[in-house]
Motif scaffolding. Sequence first.
Motif, PDB file in Angstrom:
ATOM      1  N   TRP A  46       0.814  -1.070  -0.172  1.00 53.92           N
ATOM      2  CA  TRP A  46       0.003  -0.114  -0.066  1.00 53.92           C
ATOM      3  C   TRP A  46       0.842   1.168   0.098  1.00 53.92           C
ATOM      4  O   TRP A  46       0.600   2.079  -0.893  1.00 53.92           O
ATOM      5  N   ASP A  47       1.928   1.420   0.826  1.00 55.63           N
ATOM      6  CA  ASP A  47       2.666   2.289   0.999  1.00 55.63           C
ATOM      7  C   ASP A  47       3.554   2.735  -0.373  1.00 55.63           C
ATOM      8  O   ASP A  47       3.718   3.985  -0.754  1.00 55.63           O
ATOM      9  N   VAL A  48       3.904   1.603  -1.050  1.00 51.98           N
ATOM     10  CA  VAL A  48       4.703   1.791  -2.281  1.00 51.98           C
ATOM     11  C   VAL A  48       3.775   2.269  -3.280  1.00 51.98           C
ATOM     12  O   VAL A  48       4.264   3.219  -3.912  1.00 51.98           O
ATOM     13  N   VAL A  49       2.639   1.933  -3.422  1.00 54.50           N
ATOM     14  CA  VAL A  49       1.792   2.375  -4.463  1.00 54.50           C
ATOM     15  C   VAL A  49       1.469   3.947  -4.258  1.00 54.50           C
ATOM     16  O   VAL A  49       1.569   4.675  -5.019  1.00 54.50           O
ATOM     17  N   MET A  50       0.957   4.249  -2.892  1.00 54.00           N
ATOM     18  CA  MET A  50       0.688   5.552  -2.447  1.00 54.00           C
ATOM     19  C   MET A  50       1.967   6.549  -2.685  1.00 54.00           C
ATOM     20  O   MET A  50       1.600   7.729  -3.010  1.00 54.00           O
ATOM     21  N   CYS A  51       3.062   6.164  -2.284  1.00 52.68           N
ATOM     22  CA  CYS A  51       4.224   6.962  -2.581  1.00 52.68           C
ATOM     23  C   CYS A  51       4.561   7.241  -3.791  1.00 52.68           C
ATOM     24  O   CYS A  51       5.151   8.295  -4.328  1.00 52.68           O
ATOM     25  N   ASN A  52       4.548   5.994  -4.721  1.00 51.78           N
ATOM     26  CA  ASN A  52       4.602   6.256  -6.012  1.00 51.78           C
ATOM     27  C   ASN A  52       3.664   7.548  -6.835  1.00 51.78           C
ATOM     28  O   ASN A  52       4.376   8.112  -7.432  1.00 51.78           O
ATOM     29  N   GLU A  54       2.571  10.006  -4.828  1.00 58.65           N
ATOM     30  CA  GLU A  54       2.907  11.297  -4.267  1.00 58.65           C
ATOM     31  C   GLU A  54       4.282  11.761  -5.019  1.00 58.65           C
ATOM     32  O   GLU A  54       4.320  12.973  -5.413  1.00 58.65           O
ATOM     33  N   VAL A  55       5.206  10.824  -5.308  1.00 52.83           N
ATOM     34  CA  VAL A  55       6.423  11.122  -5.945  1.00 52.83           C
ATOM     35  C   VAL A  55       6.059  11.606  -7.411  1.00 52.83           C
ATOM     36  O   VAL A  55       6.745  12.654  -7.777  1.00 52.83           O
ATOM     37  N   GLY A  82      16.023  -7.632  11.802  1.00 47.54           N
ATOM     38  CA  GLY A  82      15.154  -6.585  11.659  1.00 47.54           C
ATOM     39  C   GLY A  82      15.438  -5.446  11.269  1.00 47.54           C
ATOM     40  O   GLY A  82      14.692  -4.831  10.637  1.00 47.54           O
ATOM     41  N   ILE A  83      16.392  -4.850  11.342  1.00 48.51           N
ATOM     42  CA  ILE A  83      17.121  -3.459  11.037  1.00 48.51           C
ATOM     43  C   ILE A  83      17.142  -3.570   9.581  1.00 48.51           C
ATOM     44  O   ILE A  83      16.940  -2.659   8.935  1.00 48.51           O
ATOM     45  N   ALA A  84      17.808  -4.845   9.174  1.00 45.77           N
ATOM     46  CA  ALA A  84      17.986  -4.998   7.637  1.00 45.77           C
ATOM     47  C   ALA A  84      16.556  -4.720   7.002  1.00 45.77           C
ATOM     48  O   ALA A  84      16.326  -4.203   5.803  1.00 45.77           O
ATOM     49  N   THR A  85      15.688  -5.515   7.411  1.00 50.46           N
ATOM     50  CA  THR A  85      14.254  -5.593   7.100  1.00 50.46           C
ATOM     51  C   THR A  85      13.611  -4.144   6.554  1.00 50.46           C
ATOM     52  O   THR A  85      13.245  -3.556   6.069  1.00 50.46           O
ATOM     53  N   LEU A  86      13.810  -3.420   8.059  1.00 49.83           N
ATOM     54  CA  LEU A  86      13.318  -2.047   7.974  1.00 49.83           C
ATOM     55  C   LEU A  86      14.111  -1.354   6.950  1.00 49.83           C
ATOM     56  O   LEU A  86      13.542  -0.107   6.358  1.00 49.83           O
ATOM     57  N   THR A  87      15.308  -1.051   6.831  1.00 49.97           N
ATOM     58  CA  THR A  87      16.119  -0.546   5.773  1.00 49.97           C
ATOM     59  C   THR A  87      15.800  -0.838   4.588  1.00 49.97           C
ATOM     60  O   THR A  87      15.307   0.106   3.790  1.00 49.97           O
ATOM     61  N   SER A  88      15.244  -2.077   4.178  1.00 50.70           N
ATOM     62  CA  SER A  88      14.698  -2.451   3.072  1.00 50.70           C
ATOM     63  C   SER A  88      13.198  -1.998   2.662  1.00 50.70           C
ATOM     64  O   SER A  88      12.992  -1.291   1.588  1.00 50.70           O
ATOM     65  N   PHE A  89      12.289  -1.972   3.915  1.00 49.85           N
ATOM     66  CA  PHE A  89      11.096  -1.382   3.467  1.00 49.85           C
ATOM     67  C   PHE A  89      11.364   0.298   3.359  1.00 49.85           C
ATOM     68  O   PHE A  89      10.540   0.909   2.501  1.00 49.85           O
ATOM     69  N   ILE A  90      12.105   0.826   3.937  1.00 49.81           N
ATOM     70  CA  ILE A  90      12.124   2.214   3.680  1.00 49.81           C
ATOM     71  C   ILE A  90      12.748   2.715   2.439  1.00 49.81           C
ATOM     72  O   ILE A  90      12.451   3.408   1.727  1.00 49.81           O
ATOM     73  N   THR A  91      13.697   1.803   2.033  1.00 52.18           N
ATOM     74  CA  THR A  91      14.236   2.120   0.521  1.00 52.18           C
ATOM     75  C   THR A  91      13.342   1.581  -0.397  1.00 52.18           C
ATOM     76  O   THR A  91      13.314   2.342  -1.624  1.00 52.18           O
ATOM     77  N   LEU A  92      12.476   0.602  -0.324  1.00 48.28           N
ATOM     78  CA  LEU A  92      11.615   0.142  -1.351  1.00 48.28           C
ATOM     79  C   LEU A  92      10.291   1.423  -1.188  1.00 48.28           C
ATOM     80  O   LEU A  92       9.766   1.406  -2.345  1.00 48.28           O
ATOM     81  N   THR A  93      10.075   2.079  -0.516  1.00 43.42           N
ATOM     82  CA  THR A  93       8.975   3.209  -0.649  1.00 43.42           C
ATOM     83  C   THR A  93       9.683   4.263  -1.139  1.00 43.42           C
ATOM     84  O   THR A  93      10.425   4.935  -0.784  1.00 43.42           O
ATOM     85  N   PRO A  94       9.213   4.572  -2.374  1.00 42.99           N
ATOM     86  CA  PRO A  94       9.536   5.597  -3.131  1.00 42.99           C
ATOM     87  C   PRO A  94       9.353   6.982  -2.389  1.00 42.99           C
ATOM     88  O   PRO A  94       8.512   7.249  -1.541  1.00 42.99           O
ATOM     89  N   GLY A  95      10.520   8.032  -2.281  1.00 43.35           N
ATOM     90  CA  GLY A  95      10.687   9.037  -2.028  1.00 43.35           C
ATOM     91  C   GLY A  95      11.494   9.062  -0.656  1.00 43.35           C
ATOM     92  O   GLY A  95      11.950  10.166   0.006  1.00 43.35           O
ATOM     93  N   THR A  96      11.788   7.735  -0.260  1.00 42.95           N
ATOM     94  CA  THR A  96      12.836   7.658   0.964  1.00 42.95           C
ATOM     95  C   THR A  96      13.794   6.641   0.669  1.00 42.95           C
ATOM     96  O   THR A  96      13.618   5.738  -0.097  1.00 42.95           O
TER      97      THR A  96
END
Length: 138
Positions: A46-52, A54-55, A82-96
């Motif tokens: 959901w966040d990837v779609v919405m951030c796409n 927005e970007v 968990g930190i690696a997963t968090l960094t991946s989620f943030i990087t996968l989300t457009p705009g961050t």
Amino acid sequence: DLSLAQWLFAVVLGLVIPLFAARLDREFARIGRVRLVPKMLGILLWDVVMCNIEVARLVLGRETRITPGFIWLPLEIANIHGIATLTSFITLTPGTVTAALSEDRKYLLIHVLNLKDADALIADIKRRYEAPLMEIFP
């Protein structure tokens, strides 16, 4: 050709290598509540779609509306997986995009394409990603 010397060499290596390998800093993935994984993937999708969207609006709009910036996200999660997963989620989300992890693993540096409210963004990342990941990776 298997000689006595080869057998002795194999035994010595078999005893010595594990002693050195045990000294390496290893962290094994401990998995907690796996039932949260589908929900997390749904939130991420959901966040990837919405951030796409927005970007795309930002890029196609006036450049003056874009306010890029860096934030330091204080981490509560300690599990490196968990930190690696968090960094991946943030990087996968457009705009961050994640830029760095502090040496003590207490802070994550994030570049944000359109930074309006750093405190709100930090609270959102902690609520949507970090808290559930702390349950998945205890």
